[in-house]
Design a protein around this motif. Structure first.
Motif, PDB file in Angstrom:
ATOM      1  N   ARG A 157      -1.467   2.897   2.210  1.00 36.86           N
ATOM      2  CA  ARG A 157      -1.051   1.765   1.389  1.00 36.86           C
ATOM      3  C   ARG A 157      -1.369   2.049  -0.076  1.00 36.86           C
ATOM      4  O   ARG A 157      -2.425   2.591  -0.396  1.00 36.86           O
ATOM      5  CB  ARG A 157      -1.741   0.475   1.839  1.00 36.86           C
ATOM      6  CG  ARG A 157      -1.207  -0.059   3.160  1.00 36.86           C
ATOM      7  CD  ARG A 157      -2.004  -1.264   3.637  1.00 36.86           C
ATOM      8  NE  ARG A 157      -1.366  -1.920   4.753  1.00 36.86           N
ATOM      9  CZ  ARG A 157      -1.424  -1.505   6.018  1.00 36.86           C
ATOM     10  NH1 ARG A 157      -2.124  -0.425   6.308  1.00 36.86           N
ATOM     11  NH2 ARG A 157      -0.801  -2.156   6.976  1.00 36.86           N
ATOM     12  N   ILE A 158      -0.458   1.672  -0.931  1.00 38.70           N
ATOM     13  CA  ILE A 158      -0.671   1.790  -2.361  1.00 38.70           C
ATOM     14  C   ILE A 158      -0.782   0.379  -2.925  1.00 38.70           C
ATOM     15  O   ILE A 158       0.188  -0.385  -2.931  1.00 38.70           O
ATOM     16  CB  ILE A 158       0.472   2.559  -3.043  1.00 38.70           C
ATOM     17  CG1 ILE A 158       0.498   4.005  -2.536  1.00 38.70           C
ATOM     18  CG2 ILE A 158       0.300   2.542  -4.562  1.00 38.70           C
ATOM     19  CD1 ILE A 158       1.634   4.831  -3.106  1.00 38.70           C
ATOM     20  N   ALA A 173      -0.437  -5.040  -1.700  1.00 42.51           N
ATOM     21  CA  ALA A 173       0.281  -3.779  -1.535  1.00 42.51           C
ATOM     22  C   ALA A 173       1.722  -4.098  -1.161  1.00 42.51           C
ATOM     23  O   ALA A 173       1.971  -4.732  -0.134  1.00 42.51           O
ATOM     24  CB  ALA A 173      -0.362  -2.929  -0.446  1.00 42.51           C
ATOM     25  N   PRO A 174       2.686  -3.700  -1.966  1.00 39.14           N
ATOM     26  CA  PRO A 174       4.092  -3.995  -1.647  1.00 39.14           C
ATOM     27  C   PRO A 174       4.563  -3.192  -0.444  1.00 39.14           C
ATOM     28  O   PRO A 174       3.946  -2.189  -0.061  1.00 39.14           O
ATOM     29  CB  PRO A 174       4.832  -3.579  -2.918  1.00 39.14           C
ATOM     30  CG  PRO A 174       3.949  -2.560  -3.547  1.00 39.14           C
ATOM     31  CD  PRO A 174       2.553  -2.972  -3.226  1.00 39.14           C
ATOM     32  N   GLU A 179      10.517   6.472   5.984  1.00 40.62           N
ATOM     33  CA  GLU A 179      11.636   7.138   6.638  1.00 40.62           C
ATOM     34  C   GLU A 179      12.609   6.099   7.201  1.00 40.62           C
ATOM     35  O   GLU A 179      12.218   4.970   7.536  1.00 40.62           O
ATOM     36  CB  GLU A 179      11.154   8.032   7.792  1.00 40.62           C
ATOM     37  CG  GLU A 179      10.236   9.178   7.375  1.00 40.62           C
ATOM     38  CD  GLU A 179      10.999  10.335   6.742  1.00 40.62           C
ATOM     39  OE1 GLU A 179      12.249  10.298   6.738  1.00 40.62           O
ATOM     40  OE2 GLU A 179      10.335  11.261   6.253  1.00 40.62           O
ATOM     41  N   ILE A 180      13.866   6.489   7.294  1.00 38.49           N
ATOM     42  CA  ILE A 180      14.890   5.687   7.966  1.00 38.49           C
ATOM     43  C   ILE A 180      15.628   6.608   8.930  1.00 38.49           C
ATOM     44  O   ILE A 180      16.041   7.713   8.547  1.00 38.49           O
ATOM     45  CB  ILE A 180      15.881   5.054   6.967  1.00 38.49           C
ATOM     46  CG1 ILE A 180      15.145   4.099   6.019  1.00 38.49           C
ATOM     47  CG2 ILE A 180      16.990   4.325   7.713  1.00 38.49           C
ATOM     48  CD1 ILE A 180      16.050   3.456   4.994  1.00 38.49           C
ATOM     49  N   TYR A 181      15.778   6.177  10.186  1.00 42.90           N
ATOM     50  CA  TYR A 181      16.472   6.958  11.205  1.00 42.90           C
ATOM     51  C   TYR A 181      17.612   6.124  11.783  1.00 42.90           C
ATOM     52  O   TYR A 181      17.435   4.923  12.003  1.00 42.90           O
ATOM     53  CB  TYR A 181      15.514   7.351  12.336  1.00 42.90           C
ATOM     54  CG  TYR A 181      14.327   8.172  11.894  1.00 42.90           C
ATOM     55  CD1 TYR A 181      14.437   9.542  11.675  1.00 42.90           C
ATOM     56  CD2 TYR A 181      13.092   7.564  11.695  1.00 42.90           C
ATOM     57  CE1 TYR A 181      13.333  10.300  11.279  1.00 42.90           C
ATOM     58  CE2 TYR A 181      11.989   8.309  11.293  1.00 42.90           C
ATOM     59  CZ  TYR A 181      12.116   9.677  11.091  1.00 42.90           C
ATOM     60  OH  TYR A 181      11.040  10.406  10.691  1.00 42.90           O
ATOM     61  N   ILE A 195      13.153   1.863  10.787  1.00 42.15           N
ATOM     62  CA  ILE A 195      12.574   1.944   9.452  1.00 42.15           C
ATOM     63  C   ILE A 195      11.065   2.109   9.608  1.00 42.15           C
ATOM     64  O   ILE A 195      10.411   1.296  10.255  1.00 42.15           O
ATOM     65  CB  ILE A 195      12.891   0.682   8.629  1.00 42.15           C
ATOM     66  CG1 ILE A 195      14.409   0.503   8.507  1.00 42.15           C
ATOM     67  CG2 ILE A 195      12.254   0.758   7.246  1.00 42.15           C
ATOM     68  CD1 ILE A 195      14.819  -0.770   7.807  1.00 42.15           C
ATOM     69  N   VAL A 196      10.518   3.164   9.020  1.00 38.77           N
ATOM     70  CA  VAL A 196       9.090   3.455   9.119  1.00 38.77           C
ATOM     71  C   VAL A 196       8.448   3.215   7.753  1.00 38.77           C
ATOM     72  O   VAL A 196       8.917   3.734   6.738  1.00 38.77           O
ATOM     73  CB  VAL A 196       8.842   4.910   9.561  1.00 38.77           C
ATOM     74  CG1 VAL A 196       7.343   5.179   9.663  1.00 38.77           C
ATOM     75  CG2 VAL A 196       9.540   5.172  10.893  1.00 38.77           C
ATOM     76  N   GLY A 197       7.384   2.407   7.745  1.00 41.02           N
ATOM     77  CA  GLY A 197       6.708   2.125   6.486  1.00 41.02           C
ATOM     78  C   GLY A 197       5.513   1.221   6.688  1.00 41.02           C
ATOM     79  O   GLY A 197       5.034   1.044   7.808  1.00 41.02           O
ATOM     80  N   THR A 198       5.013   0.665   5.609  1.00 38.97           N
ATOM     81  CA  THR A 198       3.871  -0.246   5.665  1.00 38.97           C
ATOM     82  C   THR A 198       4.259  -1.596   5.078  1.00 38.97           C
ATOM     83  O   THR A 198       5.165  -1.699   4.252  1.00 38.97           O
ATOM     84  CB  THR A 198       2.678   0.311   4.872  1.00 38.97           C
ATOM     85  OG1 THR A 198       3.047   0.428   3.493  1.00 38.97           O
ATOM     86  CG2 THR A 198       2.239   1.656   5.387  1.00 38.97           C
TER      87      THR A 198
END
Length: 214
Positions: A157-158, A173-174, A179-181, A195-198
């Motif tokens: 996380r940023i 943290a926004p 990644e998108i598959y 959709i892969v993320g935080t």
């Protein structure tokens, strides 16, 4: 504003303070109070210049200020280590925070916020830090007299902002997408897009909007 004092930063990077001063919170030596705005003096550089302040935050009796290049200065009431200089004595003048709890030099900081007896900060890489007294992100109630990075549940996380009140804090943290598959290729009805993320939550109300690029 702190408990009984106020701070201001001007467009040219000067910092001013007024109000109660008996705990050193105004950084102007030992005074009971200062009734009109007084400019706060910082250590000068090799050319005799004052640092340019971009933001500040006030606690119960301690103060933090960030320069335009990310240096963090703190001063004031320090019984619980909230000033972050590795001791628990009152600091009457601004002093740069130079070392973290592991003995390393401190990074350049982006944001700072003071609670009643603690200080929170985010460095230029988006990593959160805290020090002082309380439940400040280090698994339980602790005392930290120097900045310590918060590592629990902060990986990948940023953080971009931090807010604090008397007893608690919030780091923001926004949403980040890694990644998108599938990454390419033709799609048709019922294609599953991953959709892969935080920052995502499990909800049937999430919607994704796509636009075509070049």
């Amino acid at each position: 504003c702190g408990s009984f004092y106020s701070l201001a930063v001007t467009d040219d990077g000067a910092m001013w303070g007024w109000g109660e001063a008996r705990m050193g919170q105004l950084g102007c030596d030992k005074h009971r109070e200062i009734r009109t705005p007084q400019r706060i003096q910082f250590p000068q550089d090799s050319e005799g210049n004052q640092p340019k302040i971009k933001s500040c935050s006030a606690g119960y009796g301690h103060t933090a200020a960030l320069t335009d290049n990310g240096d963090l200065y703190t001063w004031g009431f320090n019984t619980y280590g909230q000033v972050g200089h590795g001791d628990k004595k009152t600091h009457w003048f601004p002093r740069r925070v130079e070392a973290d709890a592991d003995g390393n030099g401190t990074p350049q900081f982006l944001k700072v916020a003071c609670s009643k007896y603690a200080t929170y900060a985010i460095d230029m890489l988006g990593r959160p830090y805290s020090w002082g007294k309380g439940f400040i992100g280090h698994e339980g109630e602790v005392l930290e007299s120097q900045p310590r990075r918060i590592t629990k549940n902060t990986d990948n996380r940023i953080f971009t902002d931090v807010f604090a009140n008397s007893e608690s804090s919030v780091f923001y943290a926004p949403i980040r997408v890694y990644e998108i598959y599938p990454k390419c290729g033709p799609s048709k009805g019922n294609t599953i897009v991953q959709i892969v993320g935080t920052g995502f939550m499990d909800s049937s109300k999430l919607r994704v909007r796509f636009t075509y690029g070049d």
